[in-house]
Design an enzyme around this catalytic site. Structure first.
Site, PDB file in Angstrom:
ATOM      1  N   TYR A 163      -6.464  -8.669   5.836  1.00 35.13           N
ATOM      2  CA  TYR A 163      -6.302  -8.592   4.407  1.00 35.13           C
ATOM      3  C   TYR A 163      -6.255  -9.895   3.686  1.00 35.13           C
ATOM      4  O   TYR A 163      -7.000  -9.664   2.475  1.00 35.13           O
ATOM      5  CB  TYR A 163      -4.848  -7.773   4.068  1.00 35.13           C
ATOM      6  N   LYS A 167      -8.963 -10.479   0.531  1.00 36.80           N
ATOM      7  CA  LYS A 167      -8.767 -10.889  -0.623  1.00 36.80           C
ATOM      8  C   LYS A 167      -8.875 -12.301  -1.163  1.00 36.80           C
ATOM      9  O   LYS A 167      -9.534 -12.286  -2.457  1.00 36.80           O
ATOM     10  CB  LYS A 167      -7.155 -10.602  -1.099  1.00 36.80           C
TER      11      LYS A 167
HETATM   12  P1  NDP Z   1      -2.861   2.817  -2.460  1.00 35.72           P
HETATM   13  O1  NDP Z   1      -2.834   3.069  -0.995  1.00 35.72           O
HETATM   14  O2  NDP Z   1      -1.873   3.844  -3.326  1.00 35.72           O
HETATM   15  O3  NDP Z   1      -4.361   3.281  -2.958  1.00 35.72           O
HETATM   16  C1  NDP Z   1      -5.436   2.709  -2.270  1.00 35.72           C
HETATM   17  C2  NDP Z   1      -6.579   3.660  -3.019  1.00 35.72           C
HETATM   18  O4  NDP Z   1      -7.763   3.083  -2.425  1.00 35.72           O
HETATM   19  C3  NDP Z   1      -6.761   4.866  -3.012  1.00 35.72           C
HETATM   20  O5  NDP Z   1      -7.122   5.426  -3.992  1.00 35.72           O
HETATM   21  C4  NDP Z   1      -7.680   5.344  -1.691  1.00 35.72           C
HETATM   22  O6  NDP Z   1      -8.613   6.391  -2.085  1.00 35.72           O
HETATM   23  C5  NDP Z   1      -8.865   4.050  -2.307  1.00 35.72           C
HETATM   24  N1  NDP Z   1      -9.465   3.802  -1.047  1.00 35.72           N
HETATM   25  C6  NDP Z   1      -9.420   3.310   0.259  1.00 35.72           C
HETATM   26  N2  NDP Z   1     -10.472   3.266   0.986  1.00 35.72           N
HETATM   27  C7  NDP Z   1     -11.416   3.636  -0.019  1.00 35.72           C
HETATM   28  C8  NDP Z   1     -12.996   3.544   0.256  1.00 35.72           C
HETATM   29  N3  NDP Z   1     -13.468   3.368   1.199  1.00 35.72           N
HETATM   30  N4  NDP Z   1     -13.577   4.089  -0.778  1.00 35.72           N
HETATM   31  C9  NDP Z   1     -12.988   4.379  -1.897  1.00 35.72           C
HETATM   32  N5  NDP Z   1     -11.856   4.436  -2.102  1.00 35.72           N
HETATM   33  C10 NDP Z   1     -11.132   3.921  -0.977  1.00 35.72           C
HETATM   34  O7  NDP Z   1      -2.871   1.394  -2.608  1.00 35.72           O
HETATM   35  P2  NDP Z   1      -2.673   0.572  -4.064  1.00 35.72           P
HETATM   36  O8  NDP Z   1      -2.692   1.386  -5.149  1.00 35.72           O
HETATM   37  O9  NDP Z   1      -1.367  -0.246  -3.698  1.00 35.72           O
HETATM   38  O10 NDP Z   1      -3.768  -0.429  -3.791  1.00 35.72           O
HETATM   39  C11 NDP Z   1      -4.846  -0.539  -4.900  1.00 35.72           C
HETATM   40  C12 NDP Z   1      -5.340  -1.834  -4.725  1.00 35.72           C
HETATM   41  O11 NDP Z   1      -4.011  -2.581  -4.988  1.00 35.72           O
HETATM   42  C13 NDP Z   1      -5.606  -2.490  -3.232  1.00 35.72           C
HETATM   43  O12 NDP Z   1      -6.860  -3.084  -3.411  1.00 35.72           O
HETATM   44  C14 NDP Z   1      -4.654  -3.304  -2.831  1.00 35.72           C
HETATM   45  O13 NDP Z   1      -4.931  -4.224  -1.972  1.00 35.72           O
HETATM   46  C15 NDP Z   1      -4.247  -3.907  -4.313  1.00 35.72           C
HETATM   47  N6  NDP Z   1      -2.917  -4.466  -4.129  1.00 35.72           N
HETATM   48  C16 NDP Z   1      -1.690  -3.730  -3.954  1.00 35.72           C
HETATM   49  C17 NDP Z   1      -0.279  -4.323  -3.756  1.00 35.72           C
HETATM   50  C18 NDP Z   1       0.763  -3.528  -3.605  1.00 35.72           C
HETATM   51  O14 NDP Z   1       1.625  -3.991  -3.415  1.00 35.72           O
HETATM   52  N7  NDP Z   1       0.752  -2.191  -3.798  1.00 35.72           N
HETATM   53  C19 NDP Z   1      -0.248  -5.634  -4.182  1.00 35.72           C
HETATM   54  C20 NDP Z   1      -1.490  -6.451  -4.233  1.00 35.72           C
HETATM   55  C21 NDP Z   1      -2.798  -5.878  -4.217  1.00 35.72           C
HETATM   56  P3  NDP Z   1      -8.302   7.789  -1.161  1.00 35.72           P
HETATM   57  O15 NDP Z   1      -6.900   8.252  -1.592  1.00 35.72           O
HETATM   58  O16 NDP Z   1      -9.426   8.607  -1.484  1.00 35.72           O
HETATM   59  O17 NDP Z   1      -8.160   7.222   0.036  1.00 35.72           O
END
Ligand code: NDP
Length: 255
Positions: A163, A167
């Site tokens: 991860y 990033k």
């Molecule tokens: P969630 O787990 O709630 O959401 C993850 C999202 O990514 C889902 O919409 C999922 O879609 C999508 N996804 C995963 N794999 C794929 C793929 N191969 N193709 C298309 N879509 C995909 O996590 P967050 O909302 O927290 O995360 C969103 C972003 O924010 C990420 O990049 C994460 O690293 C980043 N982030 C989050 C933090 C946190 O504390 N929450 C902190 C820092 C960064 P589906 O439902 O269809 O699988």
């Protein structure tokens, strides 16, 4: 033009990967409220359709859902084609899709490491590549990568070698794309959240207590806390901002 007018996205079109839930949904909602057409792009078709329908109901935005695995270049190409067909172009790309899997580095299978990089980094590149082509042919645009504070600091106690690498790579991708595409009117910036209350976070009480103890603001961010920053970076409000990364981490990284 008033300062608030500079945040207006009326007539603009935004693709939000992972826009069906979590941070991506909150960003899609924020951009929709500012007037943008929204294309929700995630793997799960049903929740993508539901999210697009809810956004259309709750805002005046036109929305579409295009089921997309961001690691599949043909699917990403089809996503951009569908967006252009529906709305005539792409003005904003939010590379938000991401995963995080905790396994100690000494035990992490290379397949797991690769999968994280495929989604978090290569997926962002593929979406930027194909949306960028449209932006180059059009009037430019704004690309926003949802990176993480994990680009700059270790995660603790999670075992996130892949991860952090994924990033960190988004920081290099950002500066290079910003440099290559400035002449085309494309700005590229990163959002670097700390801990945001979504499905990606562990619900282990000890881990959560550790994170809260390590941040200045003694609470997790909500997805909606990230949306205003995305709107700023998507809109003309940030017209002189490119190649930068903005932390939104409750003071975690200054502790
Ligand atoms: P969630 O787990 O709630 O959401 C993850 C999202 O990514 C889902 O919409 C999922 O879609 C999508 N996804 C995963 N794999 C794929 C793929 N191969 N193709 C298309 N879509 C995909 O996590 P967050 O909302 O927290 O995360 C969103 C972003 O924010 C990420 O990049 C994460 O690293 C980043 N982030 C989050 C933090 C946190 O504390 N929450 C902190 C820092 C960064 P589906 O439902 O269809 O699988």
């Amino acid at each position: 033009m008033s300062v608030l007018d500079r945040f207006d996205l009326t007539g603009e079109t935004a693709i939000v990967t992972g826009g069906n839930r979590g941070i991506g949904y909150a960003i899609a909602e924020g951009l929709a409220e500012a007037g943008a057409n929204i294309v929700v792009a995630n793997r799960d078709a049903e929740s993508g359709r539901d999210a697009a329908a809810t956004l259309a109901d709750e805002t005046s935005a036109e929305t579409r859902a295009v089921a997309t695995d961001v690691t599949d270049e043909a699917a990403v190409e089809a996503l951009v084609e569908a967006t252009v067909e529906a709305f005539g172009g792409v003005d904003v790309l939010v590379n938000n899709a991401g995963i995080a899997i905790s396994t100690p580095a000494e035990e992490k299978p290379v397949e797991e490491f690769q999968q994280t990089l495929d989604i978090n980094t290569t997926g962002a590149f593929l979406c930027a590549k194909h949306a960028g082509r449209e932006m180059i042919e059009g009037d430019g645009g704004s690309i926003i990568n949802v990176s993480s504070m994990s680009a700059f600091v270790a995660n603790h106690p999670q075992k996130h070698a892949d991860y952090q690498a994924s990033k960190g790579a988004l920081e290099g991708l950002k500066v290079q794309l910003a440099s290559e595409w400035a002449e085309h009117g494309i700005r590229v910036n990163n959002i670097n959240p700390g801990y945001v209350e979504t499905d990606i976070l562990s619900d282990d009480p000890d881990e959560r207590r550790t994170w809260l103890d390590e941040m200045l603001l003694d609470e997790f961010a909500q997805p909606e806390d990230v949306a205003p920053l995305a709107l700023y970076l998507a809109s003309d409000a940030s017209s002189y901002v490119t190649g930068t990364s903005v932390l939104i981490d409750g003071g975690y990284t200054v502790q």
